[in-house]
Design a protein around this motif. Structure first.
Motif, PDB file in Angstrom:
ATOM      1  N   LYS A  28       1.030  -0.915  -0.490  1.00 53.58           N
ATOM      2  CA  LYS A  28       0.012   0.263   0.171  1.00 53.58           C
ATOM      3  C   LYS A  28       0.407   1.048  -0.501  1.00 53.58           C
ATOM      4  N   GLY A  29       0.468   2.447  -0.420  1.00 48.29           N
ATOM      5  CA  GLY A  29       1.108   3.260  -0.382  1.00 48.29           C
ATOM      6  C   GLY A  29       1.437   4.079  -1.757  1.00 48.29           C
ATOM      7  N   ARG A 146      -0.992   8.009   4.955  1.00 47.01           N
ATOM      8  CA  ARG A 146      -2.128   8.846   3.539  1.00 47.01           C
ATOM      9  C   ARG A 146      -0.631   9.017   2.870  1.00 47.01           C
ATOM     10  N   ALA A 147      -1.270   7.966   1.144  1.00 48.28           N
ATOM     11  CA  ALA A 147      -0.331   8.131   0.245  1.00 48.28           C
ATOM     12  C   ALA A 147       0.758   9.818  -0.050  1.00 48.28           C
ATOM     13  N   ALA A 150       3.385   9.969   3.107  1.00 43.09           N
ATOM     14  CA  ALA A 150       4.215   9.247   3.300  1.00 43.09           C
ATOM     15  C   ALA A 150       5.135   9.695   2.260  1.00 43.09           C
ATOM     16  N   VAL A 155       7.872   4.649   2.239  1.00 50.18           N
ATOM     17  CA  VAL A 155       7.203   4.022   1.796  1.00 50.18           C
ATOM     18  C   VAL A 155       8.260   2.549   0.778  1.00 50.18           C
ATOM     19  N   THR A 161       3.007   1.339   6.260  1.00 51.66           N
ATOM     20  CA  THR A 161       1.382   1.467   4.897  1.00 51.66           C
ATOM     21  C   THR A 161       0.708   0.407   4.800  1.00 51.66           C
TER      22      THR A 161
END
Length: 163
Positions: A28-29, A146-147, A150, A155, A161
Motif C-alpha cells: 500500500k502507498g 496517507r499516500a 508518506a 514507503v 503502509t
C-alpha cells in the motif's frame, strides 16, 4: 453490436477478477496499489456500462444493471473514502473495495455454475465477509499513512503502509 457489448462485459469482468487480487496483495502507498486500483475502477466502470448495454438487448436482464451499478458504486465509494481521508476511511475503503470484488466473484460463479445455483449466489459472500472483516480488523490496528504524506523512504521501508 450485441456481441461487442458482451465481449466488453466479459473482458471487463475478467480484468476485474484478475486486478482485484493484485491490488489487494500489493504494497500500500504510492506505486502499484493505486495504479492497479485505477485499472480496477476502469474495469468496474466498463462492466457496469456494458451491463446496461446487455439489458438494452434483453430487458428481462434488468437485474444485471442493478448489480452492475451496485458493484461500481461500491468501488467508487471505496475510492472516494480513500481520497477524502476522514477518520475511519481505511475500514470503509477495504470493505467497499473488497465488497465490489465479491460481486465480481459472484457473477463469475453464477455465469459458470448457472443462474439456479444457490451456492454460486451465496458462497462468495459467506467466504468473503469473514475475510474482509479480518482484514479490516488487522488494518485498523496498524497506523495508516496517507499516500501523499508518506515519504518515498517510508514507503520503500514499508513503514506505516500496512506492509
Amino acid at each position: 453490436m450485441h456481441t461487442w457489448v458482451l465481449v466488453v462485459h466479459v473482458v471487463a469482468g475478467s480484468s476485474g477478477l484478475l486486478l482485484g487480487p493484485v491490488a489487494m496483495l500489493a504494497r500500500k502507498g504510492p506505486g502499484l496499489h493505486p495504479r492497479v486500483g485505477r485499472a480496477y475502477q476502469g474495469a468496474t466502470a466498463a462492466l457496469c456500462l456494458s451491463a446496461f448495454g446487455l439489458v438494452a438487448y434483453k430487458p428481462a436482464l434488468w437485474w444485471l444493471g442493478v448489480i452492475g451499478t451496485a458493484t461500481w458504486g461500491a468501488a467508487l465509494g471505496g475510492w472516494w473514502v480513500r481520497r477524502r481521508g476522514f477518520d475511519g476511511w481505511l475500514a470503509w475503503h477495504i470493505g467497499l473495495m473488497c465488497g465490489s470484488y465479491v460481486s465480481f466473484v459472484t457473477a463469475f460463479l453464477v455465469v459458470n455454475l448457472g443462474f439456479g445455483s444457490v451456492l454460486a449466489w451465496i458462497l462468495p459472500t459467506l467466504v468473503g465477509t469473514p475475510l474482509i472483516g479480518r482484514t479490516i480488523a488487522g488494518a485498523v490496528r496498524r497506523p495508516a499513512v496517507r499516500a501523499d504524506a508518506a515519504s518515498e523512504a517510508e514507503v520503500a521501508a514499508g513503514v506505516g503502509t500496512g506492509a
